[in-house]
Design an enzyme around this catalytic site. Structure first.
Site, PDB file in Angstrom:
ATOM      1  N   HIS A  14      -5.205  -1.146   6.964  1.00  6.68           N
ATOM      2  CA  HIS A  14      -3.813  -0.673   6.940  1.00  6.68           C
ATOM      3  C   HIS A  14      -3.749   0.801   7.341  1.00  6.68           C
ATOM      4  O   HIS A  14      -2.939   1.200   8.186  1.00  6.68           O
ATOM      5  CB  HIS A  14      -3.241  -0.881   5.529  1.00  6.68           C
ATOM      6  N   GLU A  15      -4.645   1.591   6.749  1.00  9.37           N
ATOM      7  CA  GLU A  15      -4.647   3.022   7.056  1.00  9.37           C
ATOM      8  C   GLU A  15      -5.104   3.279   8.490  1.00  9.37           C
ATOM      9  O   GLU A  15      -4.604   4.189   9.151  1.00  9.37           O
ATOM     10  CB  GLU A  15      -5.556   3.772   6.070  1.00  9.37           C
ATOM     11  N   HIS A  18      -2.254   3.232  10.847  1.00 10.70           N
ATOM     12  CA  HIS A  18      -1.583   4.531  10.975  1.00 10.70           C
ATOM     13  C   HIS A  18      -2.388   5.470  11.874  1.00 10.70           C
ATOM     14  O   HIS A  18      -1.828   6.180  12.718  1.00 10.70           O
ATOM     15  CB  HIS A  18      -1.424   5.180   9.593  1.00 10.70           C
ATOM     16  N   ASP A 116       5.149   4.071   3.210  1.00 13.70           N
ATOM     17  CA  ASP A 116       5.587   3.986   4.606  1.00 13.70           C
ATOM     18  C   ASP A 116       7.101   3.816   4.724  1.00 13.70           C
ATOM     19  O   ASP A 116       7.711   4.292   5.675  1.00 13.70           O
ATOM     20  CB  ASP A 116       4.878   2.819   5.296  1.00 13.70           C
TER      21      ASP A 116
END
Length: 330
Positions: A14-15, A18, A116
């Site tokens: 997930h990170e 980004h 987010d």
């Protein structure tokens, strides 16, 4: 154990969503921190173009949805109802992992910083209201959400109270950081620097630094050579640690921080603030055209400047008490 490890892997991916989206716009990521309630990718800076921040913010939840969709297909297009029982080891591991990824995507889209959803909300608001106003509204919404989570937590879920505190502090921190960036625009390093401070020589010992600490209110002491160049900075914490572990006779050059950058006094203040935030520096040296140290910028004096400007917002961005500084004439 395998489920928890896979869960942290999903958070890490997930990170990285980004990270990869941010790199598309030239924004680097110094590190990623995994926490019990999620992860944080520390971006070098936040894209202030609304469309860019929107893509960067949505990239993380999008990764979780892609993972959930892939697991859903592996499971044959069926997701059992009991898959939400993540602590039940009797339920299919892949089914639980798919449900958790859906939850992570939805949870991260709650409109509250530092999640987010808060950045998505700010990006949407920034299209019409501008970056600063959008941040203020998004931060306020985030704090309201935090109060709501806290009330729910008081009804029997202590974890929600912890999350509420995390969200509230995150929203306040984001609003403060944006306010500092907005105020610093148009200002020079010389507008915010300290010009009256005690210095240490490379030959000084910790005992000399202790005497300076007692006689002044300084917490950071620049070590300056004979030509006026900055060799490093001895912080109060480093001084106390050296005093406890090595004694009064220790040379300051052995315990000082030598990674302190210097900036010319005519450079934008934003540059100094960006460096301090990126590398978590205790101070930045300010030099004139002859590379002699003429000032220091510290987080503490930046905060004091912010309080003064907040108390009198009608003042121009350029601080009036620095307009006739001797450094300006150098």
């Amino acid at each position: 154990v395998i489920f928890i490890l896979l869960l942290f892997l999903c958070v890490l991916l997930h990170e990285f969503g980004h990270v990869l989206a941010a790199r598309r716009y030239g924004v680097q990521t110094p590190d990623i921190t995994l926490l019990p309630i999620g992860g944080v990718a520390r971006l070098e800076r936040i894209p202030e173009e609304p469309s860019q921040e929107l893509i960067v913010a949505l990239a993380g939840p999008a990764v979780n949805l892609v993972i959930a969709a892939a697991l859903y297909l592996v499971l044959g297009g069926v997701l059992p109802r009991e898959s939400m029982e993540v602590q039940n080891s009797g339920v299919s591991l892949l089914a639980r992992l798919a449900s958790v990824n859906i939850f992570l995507a939805v949870f991260n889209l709650i409109p509250a910083f530092p999640m987010d959803g808060g950045r998505v909300l700010r990006a949407v608001l920034a299209y019409r209201l501008g970056y600063s106003r959008g941040t203020q509204i998004a931060a306020t919404v985030g704090q309201v959400v935090a109060f709501g989570l806290g009330l729910l937590g008081l009804m029997g879920n202590p974890l929600l109270i912890f999350i509420a505190v995390f969200v509230y502090l995150g929203a306040a921190s984001e609003a403060h950081a944006v306010q500092m960036r907005q105020v610093s625009r148009g200002m020079l390093v010389s507008d915010a620097m300290i010009t009256q401070f005690e210095t240490l020589a490379p030959s000084s010992r910790v005992e000399d630094a202790v005497q300076c600490l007692i006689k002044t209110t300084q917490h950071e002491f620049p070590v300056v050579d004979g030509a006026g160049g900055l060799r490093g900075v001895l912080t109060r914490d480093d001084m106390i640690r050296a005093l406890r572990e090595r004694g009064l006779e220790t040379p300051v050059v052995e315990v000082m921080r030598s990674d302190i950058p210097v900036l010319h006094h005519r450079l934008p203040l934003e540059d100094a603030m960006r460096l301090m935030q990126k590398d978590r520096l205790p101070a930045i040296g300010v030099t004139n055209s002859q590379l002699r140290l003429v000032g220091l910028v510290t987080p503490e004096n930046i905060a004091e400047m912010m309080m003064i400007l907040a108390a009198n917002p009608k003042r121009s961005a350029r601080v009036p008490w620095q307009r006739i500084s001797p450094v300006e004439r150098t």
